[in-house]
Design a protein around this motif. Structure first.
Motif, mmCIF file in Angstrom:
data_model
loop_
_atom_site.group_PDB
_atom_site.id
_atom_site.type_symbol
_atom_site.label_atom_id
_atom_site.label_comp_id
_atom_site.label_asym_id
_atom_site.label_seq_id
_atom_site.Cartn_x
_atom_site.Cartn_y
_atom_site.Cartn_z
ATOM 1 N N ALA A 26 3.227 10.144 -9.735
ATOM 2 C CA ALA A 26 2.471 10.382 -10.967
ATOM 3 C C ALA A 26 1.808 11.750 -10.945
ATOM 4 C CB ALA A 26 1.422 9.294 -11.160
ATOM 5 N N VAL A 27 1.271 12.156 -9.790
ATOM 6 C CA VAL A 27 0.633 13.470 -9.671
ATOM 7 C C VAL A 27 1.675 14.571 -9.847
ATOM 8 C CG1 VAL A 27 -0.539 15.032 -8.050
ATOM 9 C CG2 VAL A 27 -1.307 12.664 -8.288
ATOM 10 N N VAL A 28 2.826 14.384 -9.231
ATOM 11 C CA VAL A 28 3.902 15.381 -9.364
ATOM 12 C C VAL A 28 4.350 15.465 -10.816
ATOM 13 C CG1 VAL A 28 6.305 15.873 -8.744
ATOM 14 C CG2 VAL A 28 4.677 15.206 -6.968
ATOM 15 N N ALA A 29 4.441 14.348 -11.505
ATOM 16 C CA ALA A 29 4.870 14.331 -12.902
ATOM 17 C C ALA A 29 3.833 15.008 -13.797
ATOM 18 C CB ALA A 29 5.108 12.899 -13.361
ATOM 19 N N GLN A 30 2.528 14.883 -13.498
ATOM 20 C CA GLN A 30 1.476 15.491 -14.303
ATOM 21 C C GLN A 30 1.490 17.012 -14.160
ATOM 22 O OE1 GLN A 30 -2.234 13.756 -13.145
ATOM 23 N NE2 GLN A 30 -1.992 11.977 -14.465
ATOM 24 N N ARG A 31 1.805 17.496 -13.007
ATOM 25 C CA ARG A 31 1.810 18.935 -12.768
ATOM 26 C C ARG A 31 2.919 19.629 -13.565
ATOM 27 N NH1 ARG A 31 1.063 19.570 -6.280
ATOM 28 N NH2 ARG A 31 -1.125 18.995 -6.228
ATOM 29 N N GLY A 32 3.954 18.920 -13.763
ATOM 30 C CA GLY A 32 5.066 19.510 -14.482
ATOM 31 C C GLY A 32 6.090 20.084 -13.514
ATOM 32 N N PRO A 33 7.293 20.298 -14.013
ATOM 33 C CA PRO A 33 8.378 20.748 -13.136
ATOM 34 C C PRO A 33 8.203 22.191 -12.662
ATOM 35 C CG PRO A 33 9.156 20.551 -15.381
ATOM 36 C CD PRO A 33 7.741 20.084 -15.374
ATOM 37 N N GLY A 34 7.510 23.009 -13.347
ATOM 38 C CA GLY A 34 7.411 24.412 -12.988
ATOM 39 C C GLY A 34 6.301 24.728 -11.998
ATOM 40 N N GLN A 35 5.376 23.789 -11.792
ATOM 41 C CA GLN A 35 4.238 24.076 -10.903
ATOM 42 C C GLN A 35 4.602 23.826 -9.452
ATOM 43 O OE1 GLN A 35 0.935 21.824 -12.285
ATOM 44 N NE2 GLN A 35 0.579 23.154 -14.048
ATOM 45 N N GLU A 37 0.833 -1.207 0.000
ATOM 46 C CA GLU A 37 0.000 0.000 0.000
ATOM 47 C C GLU A 37 0.866 1.255 0.000
ATOM 48 O OE1 GLU A 37 -2.627 -0.211 3.339
ATOM 49 O OE2 GLU A 37 -3.715 -1.935 2.554
ATOM 50 N N LEU A 38 1.930 1.229 0.763
ATOM 51 C CA LEU A 38 2.831 2.376 0.821
ATOM 52 C C LEU A 38 3.485 2.612 -0.537
ATOM 53 C CD1 LEU A 38 4.093 4.534 2.626
ATOM 54 C CD2 LEU A 38 5.892 2.899 3.177
ATOM 55 N N GLU A 39 3.898 1.541 -1.192
ATOM 56 C CA GLU A 39 4.512 1.679 -2.513
ATOM 57 C C GLU A 39 3.509 2.242 -3.525
ATOM 58 O OE1 GLU A 39 6.064 -2.171 -3.429
ATOM 59 O OE2 GLU A 39 7.734 -1.965 -2.028
ATOM 60 N N VAL A 40 2.265 1.790 -3.474
ATOM 61 C CA VAL A 40 1.229 2.294 -4.395
ATOM 62 C C VAL A 40 1.003 3.783 -4.158
ATOM 63 C CG1 VAL A 40 -1.237 2.165 -4.960
ATOM 64 C CG2 VAL A 40 0.099 0.066 -4.716
ATOM 65 N N LEU A 41 0.930 4.187 -2.884
ATOM 66 C CA LEU A 41 0.733 5.613 -2.578
ATOM 67 C C LEU A 41 1.908 6.458 -3.079
ATOM 68 C CD1 LEU A 41 -0.788 5.375 1.003
ATOM 69 C CD2 LEU A 41 -1.955 6.072 -1.095
ATOM 70 N N LYS A 42 3.116 5.936 -2.972
ATOM 71 C CA LYS A 42 4.287 6.659 -3.479
ATOM 72 C C LYS A 42 4.214 6.811 -4.996
ATOM 73 C CE LYS A 42 7.625 5.454 0.121
ATOM 74 N NZ LYS A 42 8.839 4.676 0.444
ATOM 75 N N GLU A 43 3.779 5.740 -5.684
ATOM 76 C CA GLU A 43 3.652 5.801 -7.140
ATOM 77 C C GLU A 43 2.603 6.829 -7.546
ATOM 78 O OE1 GLU A 43 2.913 1.877 -8.627
ATOM 79 O OE2 GLU A 43 4.853 1.114 -7.949
ATOM 80 N N ILE A 44 1.477 6.878 -6.805
ATOM 81 C CA ILE A 44 0.424 7.862 -7.105
ATOM 82 C C ILE A 44 0.966 9.277 -6.911
ATOM 83 C CG2 ILE A 44 -1.801 8.775 -6.328
ATOM 84 C CD1 ILE A 44 -2.598 5.856 -5.676
ATOM 85 N N ARG A 45 1.691 9.479 -5.819
ATOM 86 C CA ARG A 45 2.274 10.793 -5.555
ATOM 87 C C ARG A 45 3.226 11.189 -6.675
ATOM 88 N NH1 ARG A 45 6.713 10.587 -1.398
ATOM 89 N NH2 ARG A 45 7.688 9.836 -3.272
#
Length: 157
Positions: free
Chosen positions: A145-154, A135-143
């Protein structure tokens, strides 16, 4: 001021008797006494005649004379010092048979059962621990993925 009511002597005795360990101990003593009769019968009926095949039929008859003469005089009083080691041997055999039966029929199976229960408990804890890590690994992957979607500048809010 309130007075605390002290339990009566009879109530205390009843509470003592109703404890689980007192009842268990009483049952163990009764079963032990019955079991002792069985073991003594086996020793006297089977073991003693087998040993008696090499001598007398009764182990209690085996003895050694420490001081001569080892006999009974006309007045019925023993003379000399007679060591009755056959009765000691009989008691030792009874003890060893009792200990072996208790160990092989009660202690050993219970130890194996408790080991299996402990093994199952540890396996269950290991599965729970694995689920928590997953579960911890899945939550890290979701985090990630969300950070990657926002982009580096956000910026995170």
């Amino acid at each position: 001021m309130s007075e605390e009511k002290k339990p009566s002597l009879l109530e205390g005795f009843k509470a003592f008797l109703m404890r689980g360990n007192v009842v268990d101990l009483a049952v163990a003593v009764v079963i032990g006494a019955a079991f002792t009769n069985i073991v003594n019968s086996v020793v006297k009926g089977v073991i003693n005649p087998l040993v008696g095949a090499f001598g007398t039929k009764d182990l209690d008859k085996y003895s050694s004379c420490l001081k001569d003469p080892c006999s009974v005089n006309a007045a019925g009083e023993p003379e000399g010092i007679l060591i009755m080691w056959g009765s000691v041997l009989s008691a030792v055999l009874s003890f060893l048979i009792t200990a072996a039966v208790v160990y092989f029929l009660m202690v050993l199976p219970m130890a194996k059962y408790l080991a299996k229960v402990e093994q199952r408990r540890k396996a269950k804890e290991g599965v729970q621990e694995t689920m928590e890590i997953t579960e911890l690994e899945v939550l890290k992957e979701i985090r990630d993925a969300v950070v990657a979607q926002r982009g580096p500048g956000q910026r995170e809010q």
